[in-house]
Scaffold this motif. Structure first.
Motif, PDB file in Angstrom:
ATOM      1  N   ASP A  20       0.837  -1.205   0.000  1.00 38.53           N
ATOM      2  CA  ASP A  20       0.000   0.000   0.000  1.00 38.53           C
ATOM      3  C   ASP A  20       0.868   1.250   0.000  1.00 38.53           C
ATOM      4  OD1 ASP A  20      -1.979   1.908   0.334  1.00 38.53           O
ATOM      5  OD2 ASP A  20      -2.775   1.095   2.197  1.00 38.53           O
ATOM      6  N   ILE A  21       0.693   2.089  -1.008  1.00 40.13           N
ATOM      7  CA  ILE A  21       1.269   3.439  -0.995  1.00 40.13           C
ATOM      8  C   ILE A  21       0.110   4.360  -0.631  1.00 40.13           C
ATOM      9  CG2 ILE A  21       2.518   5.216  -2.272  1.00 40.13           C
ATOM     10  CD1 ILE A  21       3.342   2.982  -4.258  1.00 40.13           C
ATOM     11  N   ALA A  22       0.025   4.715   0.649  1.00 37.27           N
ATOM     12  CA  ALA A  22      -1.125   5.449   1.165  1.00 37.27           C
ATOM     13  C   ALA A  22      -0.931   6.945   0.971  1.00 37.27           C
ATOM     14  CB  ALA A  22      -1.328   5.133   2.638  1.00 37.27           C
ATOM     15  N   LEU A  23      -1.992   7.613   0.535  1.00 36.42           N
ATOM     16  CA  LEU A  23      -1.944   9.030   0.196  1.00 36.42           C
ATOM     17  C   LEU A  23      -2.785   9.830   1.180  1.00 36.42           C
ATOM     18  CD1 LEU A  23      -2.439   8.540  -3.649  1.00 36.42           C
ATOM     19  CD2 LEU A  23      -0.271   8.707  -2.395  1.00 36.42           C
ATOM     20  N   ARG A  24      -2.225  10.865   1.743  1.00 37.75           N
ATOM     21  CA  ARG A  24      -2.951  11.727   2.683  1.00 37.75           C
ATOM     22  C   ARG A  24      -3.866  12.657   1.902  1.00 37.75           C
ATOM     23  NH1 ARG A  24      -1.507  14.234   7.640  1.00 37.75           N
ATOM     24  NH2 ARG A  24      -3.410  15.196   8.485  1.00 37.75           N
ATOM     25  N   VAL A  25      -5.127  12.745   2.309  1.00 38.65           N
ATOM     26  CA  VAL A  25      -6.113  13.586   1.622  1.00 38.65           C
ATOM     27  C   VAL A  25      -6.922  14.371   2.645  1.00 38.65           C
ATOM     28  CG1 VAL A  25      -6.324  12.025  -0.365  1.00 38.65           C
ATOM     29  CG2 VAL A  25      -7.843  11.741   1.608  1.00 38.65           C
ATOM     30  N   ARG A  26      -7.567  15.403   2.165  1.00 38.84           N
ATOM     31  CA  ARG A  26      -8.441  16.196   3.030  1.00 38.84           C
ATOM     32  C   ARG A  26      -9.737  15.456   3.337  1.00 38.84           C
ATOM     33  NH1 ARG A  26      -7.726  21.353   3.643  1.00 38.84           N
ATOM     34  NH2 ARG A  26      -6.669  21.500   1.618  1.00 38.84           N
ATOM     35  N   ASP A  27     -10.283  14.762   2.302  1.00 43.48           N
ATOM     36  CA  ASP A  27     -11.583  14.097   2.422  1.00 43.48           C
ATOM     37  C   ASP A  27     -11.483  12.742   1.724  1.00 43.48           C
ATOM     38  OD1 ASP A  27     -14.235  13.195   2.033  1.00 43.48           O
ATOM     39  OD2 ASP A  27     -15.028  15.235   2.002  1.00 43.48           O
TER      40      ASP A  27
END
Length: 366
Positions: free
Chosen positions: A88-95
């Motif tokens: 998993d390459i997890a991406l930080r998001v606002r929503d």
């Protein structure tokens, strides 16, 4: 130059999760070699019954190492096929919900519907989509979460000492895909995640007497996330990409580039901790200054460590590549220091590729 609009409002890479056969031992390895600090743990003691996970951090680098606890677990099946590697390459998001729904509208395939987890420290929303091979991208919405990592994890209070390695951030993450599939995934990152193509390297750029590859670098609107995608090109012998695909059992993450502000010190620290690097022939350094111009580092210092140098119109970069980080010749790491350059070492491709082929020949896989 103004940043391009980012349809999914991606902040950056939140973490990289590895599936490994023994998370405790893998955590020790990445702590003692890369200088990552264990900060959180999930497992039987925290109420998680089927897996154990260790979270390791250093500045802007965060790895999660996860192992199955029961026979026949899907994580175990993943490891049986691929060996230890990135899931998993997890991406930080606002929503996370909005990002997930936008990705699905753009053609993504779901891997995990939006899920909310909460504890006394707050809440986290996670949703995941599939990318090349068995790899996924999770959208992570932290929403002011103040715990050690996520609900289900507890902080590691007694932290063992870690070596000072100078590693500061993830510069880019490279994926390997099958012959003829690179364009599909380039279009995926463009259409689904709103990335744009930063640069293209063809088999004239990256080739030797025996083999070649092609690569395109995709970048999100802010430039904080860079994903080069490689595919093999026709050659006389097996390329490094074909070797990877054979031993990994399909497409996946080939290497993670870690940024440092002092590559010589970082290489010294990693080498003394046991990380083996690919060797570069002395002839590479004979005309170094005439090829790349004036640099701050001494040629002798770079040659002693096997560090490569490349220059573009914006500056230069220094880079070095490790040998595989596990028994299978799959995932490795790159250490990179940028002195203005935003490139990927095009001028080093031939020397690097020949060095990798020498390692392949030692394994009997060229």
């Amino acid at each position: 130059m103004a940043s391009a609009p980012d349809p999914l409002d991606l902040f950056g890479i939140d973490y990289v999760e590895f599936y490994v056969s023994n998370a405790r031992q893998a955590a020790h390895f990445y702590r003692s070699t890369l200088g990552l600090t264990p900060v959180a743990y999930a497992g039987l003691e925290t109420g998680v019954r089927d897996r154990a996970s260790y979270v390791l951090q250093r500045r802007n680098v965060r790895f999660v190492l996860t192992a199955p606890l029961t026979p026949g677990h899907p994580i175990g099946e993943h490891i049986a096929r691929h060996g230890d590697g990135v899931k998993d390459i997890a991406l930080r998001v606002r929503d996370a919900v909005a990002a997930y729904e936008a990705a699905l509208r753009n053609g993504a395939e779901s891997a995990l519907e939006p899920t909310v987890v909460e504890d006394a420290h707050g809440r986290i929303v996670k949703a995941s989509i599939r990318t090349y091979g068995d790899t996924v991208h999770s959208f992570i919405e932290r929403d002011g979460y103040e715990g050690p990592f996520a609900p289900g994890y507890r902080a590691i209070e007694e932290r063992p000492p870690v070596p000072e390695t100078g590693i500061a951030a993830i510069d880019h993450i490279v994926g390997n895909v099958e012959l003829g599939h690179m364009e599909r995934w380039v279009n995926y990152y463009r259409d689904v995640l709103g990335f744009r193509q930063l640069v293209h390297f063809d088999d004239q750029d990256i080739s030797t007497e025996y083999s070649a590859l092609m690569s395109k670098v995709m970048q999100n609107g802010t430039g904080k996330i860079k994903f080069p995608i490689n595919e093999p090109a026709e050659g006389r012998k097996k390329s490094q990409i074909e070797e990877y695909l054979e031993y990994y059992g399909g497409p996946g993450v080939q290497h993670i580039a870690l940024a440092t502000g002092d590559i010589c010190a970082t290489v010294d620290a990693l080498r003394s901790a046991g990380i083996p690097f690919i060797k570069v022939p002395p002839a590479y350094y004979d005309d170094l200054e005439s090829r790349v111009g004036r640099i701050d580092e001494s040629r002798q210092a770079l040659q002693e460590r096997g560090i490569l140098v490349d220059r573009d119109e914006e500056g230069y970069l220094l880079q070095i590549f490790s040998q595989p980080m596990q028994d299978r010749p799959t995932l490795f790491i790159e250490i990179i220091q940028r002195k203005g350059s935003r490139g990927f070492g095009k001028g080093n491709f031939k020397a690097l590729f020949e060095a990798i082929e020498r390692e392949q020949a030692r394994r009997g896989n060229l």
